[in-house]
Scaffold this active site. Sequence first.
Site, short mmCIF file in Angstrom:
data_model
loop_
_atom_site.label_atom_id
_atom_site.label_comp_id
_atom_site.label_asym_id
_atom_site.label_seq_id
_atom_site.Cartn_x
_atom_site.Cartn_y
_atom_site.Cartn_z
CG ASP A 146 -2.36 -0.34 0.84
OD1 ASP A 146 -2.57 -0.91 -0.24
OD2 ASP A 146 -3.28 -0.04 1.64
CG ASP A 176 -7.93 -7.23 14.28
OD1 ASP A 176 -8.78 -6.38 14.62
OD2 ASP A 176 -6.74 -7.19 14.65
#
Length: 477
Positions: free
Chosen positions: A117, A261
Amino acid sequence: MSQQIPYESLGKGKAVVVFIFLLAAVWYLPWRAGVLNEDHLAFSVVLYGAELFSFFTVMLHLFMTWRLAVRKAPPPPPGLRVAVLVPTINEPVDMLRQTLLGAIRMDYPHQTWLLDDGRRPQMRHLAREIGCNYLTRADNADAKAGSLNNALRQVEADVLAIFDADHIPAKEFLTHTLGYFSDENVAFVQTPQDFYNLDSYQHIKNLHSRSIWSEQSLFFRVIQRGKDYWNAAFFCGSCAVIRRTALDSIGGFATGTVTEDLHTSLRLHKKGYTSVYHPESLAYGLAPLAIGPYLRQRIRWGQGAMQVWRKEGILFTRGLTIPQKINYLASAITYFDGWQKGIFYIAPVLVLVLGWLPIVDIGSAVFLWHFIPYYVFTFWAFEEINRGYGRVLQTEQFNMARFWALMVSTLGWFRGKITFLVTPKHAHALHGDSHYMAPQYSILGMNAVAIPFGVWGLSGYGALPKGHWWRMYCGPA
């Protein structure tokens, strides 16, 4: 489903300590409610509320950890298509090199992908040099979750193994986790996050016993195993394997929060999937080196937990079992510990300097007869239920270090979009962190100033207000 999982329960001796603690709580807490000081009612109620919150969180913890799941890795099924994903944005090249080499060398056929990224040429060159796949994108929408979702659109695989840029997997990572996917209802397998830099901020060395304790030991050695018994262990963002079809069923990795998560785990559980916590350490990473990165990491975790709570509801959401709701509530509410600790830290100042008394004048003997058994058995039960990983003194050190960060993190409930910040793990992260200690120094300073007031009053020179702390417990000065 949880009843079918082999488990180890709390031993009889430990259970007796917990039982005595519960009796002490029944002895102390109702009595405590009856001796609130009406002259300083607001302060008295707030302090008593902090004590009730502490008892409530202990009860949640007891529920989570009374039974710990026992797992033994099944043999891996042949023929699974496995993709290993390693997201990065600004981590050092040398760090990524070690992680990718470890990922490539794992047993069991698989492909390794570097998800960049940061759009850095050196990352593309690194991937080409060591022979792994490289993937980037035009923007950084949705941060890590967005990077992983972009990979889902490009990568063909049955299961995805995910590692943070600093987590180096062992060769047997896949062979010890893939066997659980023979059960088609298993959505993900999480393993402990262990660390190889034992000089980090969150590690404490005992030179006498030659042991090392980590602030995260309790979570990965006890709490996650307890959650696993209730099918409530959650994905921690790294050192895990996830079934592709399970992700597809919820639209990919959860976005809109800074803890993709925890959020993804909750959505998978709501969908009816099963999770597995395999308690064997199979990867090692870098823990935060200094207090600054450590606290920034905790703030992000807390902000994300607040966002998930607000978006998903937890207690009132559909799809979760009651034990799962209790486990997720315990994970989210723990960040309010900061407010509780802050109240406890400031209370002596208000008592010693202002003479605000939390209870009426009842005499020291009556107070201690109720107070001491409850608090002694609170700490004792904490040690027993945590199977040696609690470490009361060390835990209290970290409670002091992070109480302000946890308070700040709970404000994530009220904030809208929060920027995802990667925990810095460079060597320069050791510098410029002194401002993170300002709240702790302020609390210590205020208490240091308050103590002479108490000594002055005890000596008989101070004009103590009626019912002052010293008079309440020590008699007239």
